[in-house]
Scaffold this motif. Sequence first.
Motif, PDB file in Angstrom:
ATOM      1  N   PRO A   1       0.823  -1.219   0.000  1.00 57.43           N
ATOM      2  CA  PRO A   1       0.000   0.000   0.000  1.00 57.43           C
ATOM      3  C   PRO A   1       0.852   1.263   0.000  1.00 57.43           C
ATOM      4  CG  PRO A   1      -0.778  -1.557   1.628  1.00 57.43           C
ATOM      5  CD  PRO A   1       0.535  -2.070   1.123  1.00 57.43           C
ATOM      6  N   SER A   2       0.389   2.276  -0.666  1.00 55.71           N
ATOM      7  CA  SER A   2       1.101   3.559  -0.699  1.00 55.71           C
ATOM      8  C   SER A   2       0.841   4.316   0.591  1.00 55.71           C
ATOM      9  CB  SER A   2       0.617   4.388  -1.890  1.00 55.71           C
ATOM     10  OG  SER A   2      -0.724   4.771  -1.678  1.00 55.71           O
ATOM     11  N   SER A   3       1.426   5.459   0.703  1.00 53.46           N
ATOM     12  CA  SER A   3       1.258   6.253   1.915  1.00 53.46           C
ATOM     13  C   SER A   3      -0.113   6.924   1.987  1.00 53.46           C
ATOM     14  CB  SER A   3       2.357   7.309   1.987  1.00 53.46           C
ATOM     15  OG  SER A   3       2.283   8.147   0.856  1.00 53.46           O
ATOM     16  N   ARG A   4      -0.952   6.782   0.956  1.00 50.82           N
ATOM     17  CA  ARG A   4      -2.263   7.435   0.964  1.00 50.82           C
ATOM     18  C   ARG A   4      -3.139   6.928   2.089  1.00 50.82           C
ATOM     19  NH1 ARG A   4      -6.453   4.519  -1.786  1.00 50.82           N
ATOM     20  NH2 ARG A   4      -5.598   2.619  -2.645  1.00 50.82           N
ATOM     21  N   SER A   5      -2.976   5.682   2.477  1.00 51.05           N
ATOM     22  CA  SER A   5      -3.731   5.137   3.596  1.00 51.05           C
ATOM     23  C   SER A   5      -2.867   4.101   4.286  1.00 51.05           C
ATOM     24  CB  SER A   5      -5.027   4.493   3.107  1.00 51.05           C
ATOM     25  OG  SER A   5      -5.679   3.875   4.187  1.00 51.05           O
ATOM     26  N   LEU A   6      -2.306   4.461   5.416  1.00 48.51           N
ATOM     27  CA  LEU A   6      -1.420   3.544   6.117  1.00 48.51           C
ATOM     28  C   LEU A   6      -2.155   2.624   7.074  1.00 48.51           C
ATOM     29  CD1 LEU A   6       1.628   5.847   6.804  1.00 48.51           C
ATOM     30  CD2 LEU A   6       1.352   4.116   5.032  1.00 48.51           C
ATOM     31  N   GLU A   7      -3.450   2.820   7.237  1.00 48.49           N
ATOM     32  CA  GLU A   7      -4.204   1.929   8.106  1.00 48.49           C
ATOM     33  C   GLU A   7      -4.527   0.656   7.340  1.00 48.49           C
ATOM     34  OE1 GLU A   7      -8.170   1.750  10.882  1.00 48.49           O
ATOM     35  OE2 GLU A   7      -7.855   3.475   9.588  1.00 48.49           O
TER      36      GLU A   7
ATOM     37  N   GLU B   1      -4.892  -5.028  -9.114  1.00 49.22           N
ATOM     38  CA  GLU B   1      -4.028  -3.893  -8.776  1.00 49.22           C
ATOM     39  C   GLU B   1      -4.381  -3.284  -7.421  1.00 49.22           C
ATOM     40  OE1 GLU B   1      -3.835  -1.189 -12.103  1.00 49.22           O
ATOM     41  OE2 GLU B   1      -3.013  -2.745 -13.412  1.00 49.22           O
ATOM     42  N   ILE B   2      -4.709  -4.160  -6.469  1.00 51.46           N
ATOM     43  CA  ILE B   2      -4.965  -3.735  -5.088  1.00 51.46           C
ATOM     44  C   ILE B   2      -3.704  -4.031  -4.276  1.00 51.46           C
ATOM     45  CG2 ILE B   2      -6.318  -4.136  -3.003  1.00 51.46           C
ATOM     46  CD1 ILE B   2      -8.701  -4.811  -4.806  1.00 51.46           C
ATOM     47  N   PRO B   3      -3.047  -3.011  -3.754  1.00 53.76           N
ATOM     48  CA  PRO B   3      -1.847  -3.225  -2.937  1.00 53.76           C
ATOM     49  C   PRO B   3      -2.195  -3.996  -1.660  1.00 53.76           C
ATOM     50  CG  PRO B   3      -2.050  -0.921  -3.590  1.00 53.76           C
ATOM     51  CD  PRO B   3      -3.353  -1.591  -3.923  1.00 53.76           C
ATOM     52  N   PHE B   4      -1.289  -4.877  -1.229  1.00 54.10           N
ATOM     53  CA  PHE B   4      -1.547  -5.696  -0.052  1.00 54.10           C
ATOM     54  C   PHE B   4      -0.263  -6.011   0.694  1.00 54.10           C
ATOM     55  CE2 PHE B   4      -0.751  -8.499  -3.586  1.00 54.10           C
ATOM     56  CZ  PHE B   4       0.104  -9.458  -3.065  1.00 54.10           C
ATOM     57  N   VAL B   5      -0.450  -6.452   1.932  1.00 56.54           N
ATOM     58  CA  VAL B   5       0.658  -6.918   2.766  1.00 56.54           C
ATOM     59  C   VAL B   5       0.284  -8.314   3.254  1.00 56.54           C
ATOM     60  CG1 VAL B   5       2.005  -6.536   4.861  1.00 56.54           C
ATOM     61  CG2 VAL B   5       1.233  -4.579   3.508  1.00 56.54           C
ATOM     62  N   PRO B   6       1.021  -9.343   2.804  1.00 56.91           N
ATOM     63  CA  PRO B   6       0.724 -10.689   3.289  1.00 56.91           C
ATOM     64  C   PRO B   6       1.460 -10.967   4.592  1.00 56.91           C
ATOM     65  CG  PRO B   6       2.429 -10.795   1.638  1.00 56.91           C
ATOM     66  CD  PRO B   6       2.043  -9.337   1.772  1.00 56.91           C
ATOM     67  N   ASP B   7       0.870 -11.770   5.443  1.00 58.03           N
ATOM     68  CA  ASP B   7       1.520 -12.246   6.652  1.00 58.03           C
ATOM     69  C   ASP B   7       1.351 -13.759   6.641  1.00 58.03           C
ATOM     70  OD1 ASP B   7       2.522 -12.908   9.101  1.00 58.03           O
ATOM     71  OD2 ASP B   7       0.999 -11.843  10.261  1.00 58.03           O
ATOM     72  N   GLU B   8       2.332 -14.421   6.061  1.00 57.08           N
ATOM     73  CA  GLU B   8       2.247 -15.868   5.901  1.00 57.08           C
ATOM     74  C   GLU B   8       3.073 -16.622   6.930  1.00 57.08           C
ATOM     75  OE1 GLU B   8       2.235 -16.980   1.550  1.00 57.08           O
ATOM     76  OE2 GLU B   8       2.989 -14.928   1.474  1.00 57.08           O
ATOM     77  N   SER B   9       3.782 -15.920   7.787  1.00 60.46           N
ATOM     78  CA  SER B   9       4.665 -16.595   8.734  1.00 60.46           C
ATOM     79  C   SER B   9       3.904 -17.543   9.650  1.00 60.46           C
ATOM     80  CB  SER B   9       5.450 -15.573   9.551  1.00 60.46           C
ATOM     81  OG  SER B   9       4.575 -14.712  10.247  1.00 60.46           O
ATOM     82  N   ALA B  10       2.715 -17.178  10.065  1.00 62.77           N
ATOM     83  CA  ALA B  10       1.927 -18.039  10.948  1.00 62.77           C
ATOM     84  C   ALA B  10       1.521 -19.332  10.247  1.00 62.77           C
ATOM     85  CB  ALA B  10       0.694 -17.294  11.449  1.00 62.77           C
ATOM     86  N   ALA B  11       1.273 -19.261   8.934  1.00 64.37           N
ATOM     87  CA  ALA B  11       0.848 -20.437   8.184  1.00 64.37           C
ATOM     88  C   ALA B  11       1.939 -21.500   8.156  1.00 64.37           C
ATOM     89  CB  ALA B  11       0.442 -20.045   6.765  1.00 64.37           C
TER      90      ALA B  11
ATOM     91  N   GLY C   1       1.236 -23.892  10.952  1.00 65.36           N
ATOM     92  CA  GLY C   1      -0.092 -24.469  11.033  1.00 65.36           C
ATOM     93  C   GLY C   1      -1.182 -23.513  11.463  1.00 65.36           C
ATOM     94  N   PHE C   2      -0.839 -22.253  11.650  1.00 67.91           N
ATOM     95  CA  PHE C   2      -1.838 -21.252  12.008  1.00 67.91           C
ATOM     96  C   PHE C   2      -2.259 -20.503  10.750  1.00 67.91           C
ATOM     97  CE2 PHE C   2       0.860 -21.753  15.767  1.00 67.91           C
ATOM     98  CZ  PHE C   2      -0.084 -22.203  16.665  1.00 67.91           C
ATOM     99  N   LYS C   3      -3.280 -19.703  10.869  1.00 77.35           N
ATOM    100  CA  LYS C   3      -3.766 -18.962   9.703  1.00 77.35           C
ATOM    101  C   LYS C   3      -2.874 -17.787   9.359  1.00 77.35           C
ATOM    102  CE  LYS C   3      -8.596 -20.191  10.040  1.00 77.35           C
ATOM    103  NZ  LYS C   3      -9.970 -19.708  10.015  1.00 77.35           N
ATOM    104  N   GLY C   4      -2.556 -17.663   8.076  1.00 77.65           N
ATOM    105  CA  GLY C   4      -1.897 -16.473   7.561  1.00 77.65           C
ATOM    106  C   GLY C   4      -2.980 -15.481   7.172  1.00 77.65           C
ATOM    107  N   ARG C   5      -2.587 -14.254   6.900  1.00 69.72           N
ATOM    108  CA  ARG C   5      -3.593 -13.261   6.533  1.00 69.72           C
ATOM    109  C   ARG C   5      -3.036 -12.297   5.495  1.00 69.72           C
ATOM    110  NH1 ARG C   5      -3.952  -9.121  11.675  1.00 69.72           N
ATOM    111  NH2 ARG C   5      -1.752  -8.636  11.712  1.00 69.72           N
ATOM    112  N   ILE C   6      -3.947 -11.640   4.837  1.00 69.42           N
ATOM    113  CA  ILE C   6      -3.617 -10.581   3.883  1.00 69.42           C
ATOM    114  C   ILE C   6      -4.311  -9.323   4.376  1.00 69.42           C
ATOM    115  CG2 ILE C   6      -3.950  -9.720   1.538  1.00 69.42           C
ATOM    116  CD1 ILE C   6      -3.742 -12.585   0.555  1.00 69.42           C
ATOM    117  N   ARG C   7      -3.541  -8.242   4.403  1.00 66.72           N
ATOM    118  CA  ARG C   7      -4.103  -6.949   4.811  1.00 66.72           C
ATOM    119  C   ARG C   7      -3.971  -5.966   3.651  1.00 66.72           C
ATOM    120  NH1 ARG C   7      -0.863  -5.162   9.723  1.00 66.72           N
ATOM    121  NH2 ARG C   7       0.800  -6.155   8.549  1.00 66.72           N
ATOM    122  N   VAL C   8      -4.943  -5.077   3.564  1.00 63.68           N
ATOM    123  CA  VAL C   8      -4.940  -4.011   2.555  1.00 63.68           C
ATOM    124  C   VAL C   8      -5.286  -2.702   3.259  1.00 63.68           C
ATOM    125  CG1 VAL C   8      -5.658  -5.591   0.707  1.00 63.68           C
ATOM    126  CG2 VAL C   8      -7.378  -4.258   1.912  1.00 63.68           C
TER     127      VAL C   8
END
Length: 75
Positions: free
Chosen positions: A8-14, A38-48, A51-58
């Motif tokens: 994600p760009s700095s337009r919305s850091l939340e 073309e939707i910017p995202f941040v994946p968090d796959e370390s938990a997966a 055996g735990f759930k990973g997530r994607i945040r936008v």
Amino acid sequence: MLEDDHSPSSRSLELVPVFTTADRGLMALAKSILIDAEIPFVPDESAALFGFKGRIRVSRDDAEDARGLLADLGS
């Protein structure tokens, strides 16, 4: 970890979670869908890895669109 050209760009850091799964195949598919849209995202796959759930945040600005695109994948 920021996804190279898809963070994600700095337009919305939340960032808000829009997809969670312990299935690495579904995670890859979700990332591909967001890249195509073309939707910017941040994946968090370390938990997966443990055996735990990973997530994607936008950014909050893109959350509704991202959830709509990923709705058929389940979460």
